[in-house]
Design a protein around this motif. Structure first.
Motif, PDB file in Angstrom:
ATOM      1  N   PHE A  77       0.818  -1.223   0.000  1.00 20.73           N
ATOM      2  CA  PHE A  77       0.000   0.000   0.000  1.00 20.73           C
ATOM      3  C   PHE A  77       0.857   1.281   0.000  1.00 20.73           C
ATOM      4  N   ARG A  78       2.066   1.207  -0.507  1.00 24.07           N
ATOM      5  CA  ARG A  78       2.907   2.403  -0.603  1.00 24.07           C
ATOM      6  C   ARG A  78       2.660   3.092  -1.942  1.00 24.07           C
ATOM      7  N   ALA A  79       2.076   4.262  -1.893  1.00 22.97           N
ATOM      8  CA  ALA A  79       1.735   4.977  -3.122  1.00 22.97           C
ATOM      9  C   ALA A  79       2.968   5.389  -3.908  1.00 22.97           C
ATOM     10  N   ASP A  80       4.106   5.568  -3.229  1.00 25.25           N
ATOM     11  CA  ASP A  80       5.315   6.028  -3.906  1.00 25.25           C
ATOM     12  C   ASP A  80       6.236   4.873  -4.315  1.00 25.25           C
ATOM     13  N   ALA A  81       5.727   3.652  -4.287  1.00 25.07           N
ATOM     14  CA  ALA A  81       6.560   2.486  -4.570  1.00 25.07           C
ATOM     15  C   ALA A  81       7.095   2.515  -6.002  1.00 25.07           C
ATOM     16  N   ARG A  82       8.330   2.088  -6.157  1.00 25.62           N
ATOM     17  CA  ARG A  82       8.945   1.953  -7.473  1.00 25.62           C
ATOM     18  C   ARG A  82       9.903   0.768  -7.421  1.00 25.62           C
ATOM     19  N   SER A  83       9.779  -0.137  -8.379  1.00 22.68           N
ATOM     20  CA  SER A  83      10.625  -1.325  -8.386  1.00 22.68           C
ATOM     21  C   SER A  83      11.896  -1.085  -9.195  1.00 22.68           C
ATOM     22  N   PRO A  84      12.922  -1.915  -8.988  1.00 22.70           N
ATOM     23  CA  PRO A  84      14.152  -1.786  -9.786  1.00 22.70           C
ATOM     24  C   PRO A  84      13.894  -1.923 -11.284  1.00 22.70           C
ATOM     25  N   GLY A  86      11.325  -0.710 -12.793  1.00 20.93           N
ATOM     26  CA  GLY A  86      10.632   0.463 -13.287  1.00 20.93           C
ATOM     27  C   GLY A  86       9.136   0.464 -13.095  1.00 20.93           C
ATOM     28  N   ALA A  87       8.590  -0.547 -12.379  1.00 19.82           N
ATOM     29  CA  ALA A  87       7.154  -0.563 -12.084  1.00 19.82           C
ATOM     30  C   ALA A  87       6.842   0.538 -11.072  1.00 19.82           C
ATOM     31  N   GLU A  88       5.695   1.220 -11.260  1.00 20.48           N
ATOM     32  CA  GLU A  88       5.413   2.433 -10.504  1.00 20.48           C
ATOM     33  C   GLU A  88       4.103   2.366  -9.729  1.00 20.48           C
ATOM     34  N   GLY A  89       4.123   2.973  -8.538  1.00 20.78           N
ATOM     35  CA  GLY A  89       2.917   3.185  -7.759  1.00 20.78           C
ATOM     36  C   GLY A  89       2.461   1.982  -6.981  1.00 20.78           C
ATOM     37  N   PRO A  90       1.340   2.110  -6.260  1.00 23.53           N
ATOM     38  CA  PRO A  90       0.870   1.025  -5.392  1.00 23.53           C
ATOM     39  C   PRO A  90       0.483  -0.234  -6.146  1.00 23.53           C
ATOM     40  N   ALA A  91       0.043  -0.099  -7.401  1.00 27.76           N
ATOM     41  CA  ALA A  91      -0.339  -1.271  -8.201  1.00 27.76           C
ATOM     42  C   ALA A  91       0.780  -1.716  -9.117  1.00 27.76           C
ATOM     43  N   GLN A  92       1.944  -1.053  -9.042  1.00 26.55           N
ATOM     44  CA  GLN A  92       3.151  -1.449  -9.759  1.00 26.55           C
ATOM     45  C   GLN A  92       2.938  -1.621 -11.265  1.00 26.55           C
ATOM     46  N   PHE A  93       2.524  -0.538 -11.910  1.00 26.54           N
ATOM     47  CA  PHE A  93       2.350  -0.547 -13.361  1.00 26.54           C
ATOM     48  C   PHE A  93       3.657  -0.196 -14.061  1.00 26.54           C
ATOM     49  N   MET A  94       3.996  -0.979 -15.074  1.00 27.07           N
ATOM     50  CA  MET A  94       5.058  -0.574 -15.984  1.00 27.07           C
ATOM     51  C   MET A  94       4.509   0.531 -16.887  1.00 27.07           C
ATOM     52  N   PRO A  95       5.358   1.479 -17.328  1.00 29.66           N
ATOM     53  CA  PRO A  95       4.859   2.597 -18.140  1.00 29.66           C
ATOM     54  C   PRO A  95       4.062   2.161 -19.363  1.00 29.66           C
ATOM     55  N   SER A  96       4.493   1.103 -20.044  1.00 28.45           N
ATOM     56  CA  SER A  96       3.771   0.660 -21.240  1.00 28.45           C
ATOM     57  C   SER A  96       2.376   0.145 -20.900  1.00 28.45           C
ATOM     58  N   THR A  97       2.246  -0.553 -19.779  1.00 29.18           N
ATOM     59  CA  THR A  97       0.932  -1.059 -19.361  1.00 29.18           C
ATOM     60  C   THR A  97       0.058   0.080 -18.856  1.00 29.18           C
ATOM     61  N   ALA A 119      -4.492   4.643  -9.706  1.00 23.43           N
ATOM     62  CA  ALA A 119      -3.832   3.343  -9.702  1.00 23.43           C
ATOM     63  C   ALA A 119      -4.809   2.205  -9.436  1.00 23.43           C
ATOM     64  N   VAL A 120      -5.677   2.366  -8.439  1.00 21.27           N
ATOM     65  CA  VAL A 120      -6.607   1.289  -8.084  1.00 21.27           C
ATOM     66  C   VAL A 120      -7.628   1.050  -9.192  1.00 21.27           C
ATOM     67  N   MET A 121      -8.127   2.125  -9.782  1.00 22.54           N
ATOM     68  CA  MET A 121      -9.102   1.948 -10.856  1.00 22.54           C
ATOM     69  C   MET A 121      -8.468   1.277 -12.074  1.00 22.54           C
ATOM     70  N   ALA A 122      -7.215   1.638 -12.390  1.00 25.51           N
ATOM     71  CA  ALA A 122      -6.520   0.984 -13.496  1.00 25.51           C
ATOM     72  C   ALA A 122      -6.260  -0.487 -13.177  1.00 25.51           C
ATOM     73  N   GLN A 123      -5.880  -0.762 -11.937  1.00 20.47           N
ATOM     74  CA  GLN A 123      -5.699  -2.142 -11.483  1.00 20.47           C
ATOM     75  C   GLN A 123      -6.994  -2.923 -11.676  1.00 20.47           C
ATOM     76  N   GLY A 124      -8.118  -2.335 -11.288  1.00 27.38           N
ATOM     77  CA  GLY A 124      -9.411  -3.002 -11.433  1.00 27.38           C
ATOM     78  C   GLY A 124      -9.758  -3.274 -12.885  1.00 27.38           C
ATOM     79  N   ARG A 125      -9.504  -2.311 -13.760  1.00 23.97           N
ATOM     80  CA  ARG A 125      -9.808  -2.517 -15.175  1.00 23.97           C
ATOM     81  C   ARG A 125      -8.967  -3.644 -15.777  1.00 23.97           C
ATOM     82  N   LEU A 126      -7.666  -3.656 -15.445  1.00 13.54           N
ATOM     83  CA  LEU A 126      -6.801  -4.709 -15.966  1.00 13.54           C
ATOM     84  C   LEU A 126      -7.206  -6.073 -15.423  1.00 13.54           C
ATOM     85  N   MET A 127      -7.462  -6.161 -14.120  1.00 17.07           N
ATOM     86  CA  MET A 127      -7.875  -7.436 -13.535  1.00 17.07           C
ATOM     87  C   MET A 127      -9.215  -7.901 -14.090  1.00 17.07           C
ATOM     88  N   CYS A 128     -10.117  -6.976 -14.329  1.00 17.97           N
ATOM     89  CA  CYS A 128     -11.422  -7.322 -14.894  1.00 17.97           C
ATOM     90  C   CYS A 128     -11.243  -7.948 -16.277  1.00 17.97           C
TER      91      CYS A 128
END
Length: 341
Positions: A77-84, A86-97, A119-128
């Motif tokens: 639940f860290r809104a500022d999360a970033r992975s090595p 390059g995945a971004e935000g709490p739902a860890q989206f890559m820029p292309s996705t 982030a959450v709404m985009a996560q929901g759309r992708l999971m849906c």
């Protein structure tokens, strides 16, 4: 039909626990949707967005609890999360996705993977979308597991493996999220089931399957599976649904829930015969006890797991999904008894 069920509700409630139980059951009978859309142990900033994302999807498998467990796995639940990578935000989206799924859902003036609402709404759309692909794929596994695997490894990897890909990271990802559903669930089926022993353990295992479709003849101790049509069973609107639906029928769900601690037979009738020598009085029901219903000809046609508080976990019928409902949703006149495996 609704009038018949309503009439049976009060009668069975009175039999199970008297007037107090009847009143409590009537108070909760209309709460199934609220239970399905509630969430626990989540930062306040996420709660309303999780509910909105799940509701917008309109897929019974996408609950706030599933999205919350996924966010916890992705970022804690860290809104500022970033992975090595390059995945971004709490739902860890890559820029292309993110370019495909991201929108300005919170009306801030920009679409950002670091903004919780976006982030959450985009996560929901992708999971849906992934859940729809999972249900239409014919792959014999829980559609939620397949969707999660697609989120982590890409849908092409799921299709190529005909299931959750054999990648250590993806296997752990799916197992961790499914294992955390109870933690993040709300007041209904996904709430924590207390107690220890075979009964509570079985109820907890059945609870992980909420939202999985009903499929006549589908399911085994290994998990949900394709069903089949038999006479009038498995059909909806004149079309056979079971042979293209990966899911559970009522007795397969019960068998799965108890396996391997109690190796119950496959059908509801066989399960009743195997446990009838251990009957349970209506006022002595415990979590995990089996509830049975039969037709006038004596054939046992339905089995469910007792959840507590006058409620049960079951796979009801073609076109429906595994869920928790009041016991009183079943016809009181058909109730044959309860047993303890």
């Amino acid at each position: 039909m609704k009038k018949v069920l309503a009439a049976g509700a009060m009668l069975l409630a009175l039999l199970l626990g008297g007037i107090g139980a009847a009143l409590a059951m009537l108070a909760t009978a209309g709460a199934a949707e609220a239970d399905h859309m509630s969430v626990n142990d989540v930062p306040e900033a996420y709660r309303s967005w999780l509910v909105r994302a799940a509701r917008d999807c309109r897929d019974p498998g996408l609950t706030p609890a599933l999205l919350a467990a996924q966010l916890f796995e992705e970022s804690g639940f860290r809104a500022d999360a970033r992975s090595p990578a390059g995945a971004e935000g709490p739902a860890q989206f890559m820029p292309s996705t993110w370019a495909t799924w991201g929108r300005d859902d919170d009306a801030s003036g920009s679409a950002s993977p670091y903004e919780i609402g976006d982030a959450v709404m985009a996560q929901g759309r992708l999971m849906c979308s992934l859940l729809r692909q999972a249900r239409s794929s014919g792959i014999p596994d829980d559609s939620r597991r397949l969707a999660l695997a697609g989120y982590n490894a890409g849908w092409a990897a799921v299709e190529g493996s005909r299931g959750v890909p054999p990648f250590g990271e993806t296997q752990r990802y799916v197992a961790d999220i499914m294992g955390n559903l109870v933690r993040f669930g709300g007041t209904g089926l996904m709430s924590e089931i207390i107690g220890s022993g075979a009964g509570p353990d079985a109820a907890r295992r059945a609870a992980t399957q909420v939202g999985v479709p009903y499929s006549y003849g589908g399911g085994s101790p290994a998990g949900p599976g394709l069903g089949h049509c038999d006479g009038e069973d498995g059909f909806q609107a004149g079309r056979c649904q079971a042979d293209t639906t990966v899911g559970w029928d009522c007795s397969a769900l019960v068998q799965y829930a108890y396996w391997p601690a109690r190796q119950l037979p496959r059908t509801a009738a066989e399960q009743y015969s195997a446990t009838a020598d251990r009957p349970v009085a209506r006022d002595g029901l415990r979590t995990g006890d089996l509830l049975f219903w039969r037709h006038a000809d004596g054939h046992v046609y339905h089995v469910a797991l007792y959840r507590g508080d006058g409620r049960m976990i079951s796979a009801p019928k073609t076109g429906d999904v595994v869920k928790e409902t009041p016991i009183a949703d079943m016809p009181a006149a058909d109730f044959v008894g309860a047993t303890r495996p």
